[in-house]
Design an enzyme around this catalytic site. Structure first.
Site, PDB file in Angstrom:
ATOM      1  N   HIS A  53      15.600  60.195  71.822  1.00 13.20           N
ATOM      2  CA  HIS A  53      16.834  60.950  72.034  1.00 13.20           C
ATOM      3  C   HIS A  53      16.532  62.416  71.710  1.00 13.20           C
ATOM      4  O   HIS A  53      15.647  62.724  70.904  1.00 13.20           O
ATOM      5  CB  HIS A  53      17.942  60.452  71.121  1.00 13.20           C
ATOM      6  CG  HIS A  53      18.425  59.082  71.448  1.00 13.20           C
ATOM      7  ND1 HIS A  53      19.584  58.572  70.898  1.00 13.20           N
ATOM      8  CD2 HIS A  53      17.923  58.109  72.245  1.00 13.20           C
ATOM      9  CE1 HIS A  53      19.785  57.352  71.352  1.00 13.20           C
ATOM     10  NE2 HIS A  53      18.777  57.042  72.168  1.00 13.20           N
ATOM     11  N   GLU A  55      18.015  64.521  69.841  1.00  7.97           N
ATOM     12  CA  GLU A  55      18.100  64.804  68.408  1.00  7.97           C
ATOM     13  C   GLU A  55      16.835  64.370  67.680  1.00  7.97           C
ATOM     14  O   GLU A  55      16.311  65.096  66.833  1.00  7.97           O
ATOM     15  CB  GLU A  55      19.290  64.077  67.767  1.00  7.97           C
ATOM     16  CG  GLU A  55      20.630  64.408  68.368  1.00  7.97           C
ATOM     17  CD  GLU A  55      21.062  63.394  69.426  1.00  7.97           C
ATOM     18  OE1 GLU A  55      20.284  63.125  70.371  1.00  7.97           O
ATOM     19  OE2 GLU A  55      22.188  62.889  69.316  1.00  7.97           O
ATOM     20  N   CYS A  83      24.446  59.293  68.231  1.00  7.85           N
ATOM     21  CA  CYS A  83      24.590  57.848  68.054  1.00  7.85           C
ATOM     22  C   CYS A  83      24.299  57.498  66.590  1.00  7.85           C
ATOM     23  O   CYS A  83      23.843  58.352  65.820  1.00  7.85           O
ATOM     24  CB  CYS A  83      23.629  57.111  68.997  1.00  7.85           C
ATOM     25  SG  CYS A  83      21.891  57.228  68.492  1.00  7.85           S
ATOM     26  N   CYS A  86      20.681  58.422  65.467  1.00  5.82           N
ATOM     27  CA  CYS A  86      20.475  59.854  65.293  1.00  5.82           C
ATOM     28  C   CYS A  86      21.257  60.386  64.097  1.00  5.82           C
ATOM     29  O   CYS A  86      20.765  61.249  63.360  1.00  5.82           O
ATOM     30  CB  CYS A  86      20.843  60.596  66.571  1.00  5.82           C
ATOM     31  SG  CYS A  86      19.711  60.230  67.941  1.00  5.82           S
TER      32      CYS A  86
END
Length: 150
Positions: A53, A55, A83, A86
């Protein structure tokens, strides 16, 4: 640079992710002096890595650049509510402030869903600022998924 310009940078990363066929989420990590340490868009498909992701990518790069598992005093700008995975990484990295754009009612882990930062097991709670360029971030996601669904 201001928080809006950092979010604009994150939106550019999200657009680049969409151009690569990735879900359009972008992130920018800024050090305590306001310098950009890392920027990335999602790369889960490209890297065949469900943890890639935006992040996570900027957190990894920031830690590598600083030579530490802690990003104390750093700010994270992301186009979509992080999410749970993260959000936990943000806490573990001790990021000072999280700025995000669109809320994620389905998969969010900050204000939606499990609300990671409210759990007693959460070791660090960043300051959270939501709704930054939310309309632009949400529009990118809508366009991306509308194109996928036909």
């Amino acid at each position: 640079m201001t928080f809006r310009s950092h979010m604009s940078d994150a939106l550019e990363q999200a657009r680049a992710a969409a151009d690569r066929g990735e879900v359009p989420v972008g992130a920018v990590l800024v050090d305590p002096d306001g310098r950009v340490l890392a920027r990335a868009g999602n790369r889960t498909r490209e890297l065949a890595d469900p943890t890639a992701h935006a992040e996570m990518l900027v957190i990894r790069e920031g830690c590598r650049l600083l030579g530490s598992e802690r990003l104390t005093g750093c700010d994270l700008y992301v186009t979509l509510e992080p999410c749970p995975m993260c959000a936990q990484a943000i806490s573990a990295a001790r990021i000072a402030r999280l700025y995000y754009g669109a809320a994620d009612p389905k998969s969010g882990g900050v204000e939606q869903g499990p609300r990671i930062f409210t759990h007693p097991q959460c070791h660090h709670i960043p300051e959270v600022y939501d709704g930054i360029a939310a309309d632009s971030a949400a529009a990118l996601l809508r366009e991306f998924f509308a194109g996928r669904r036909g």
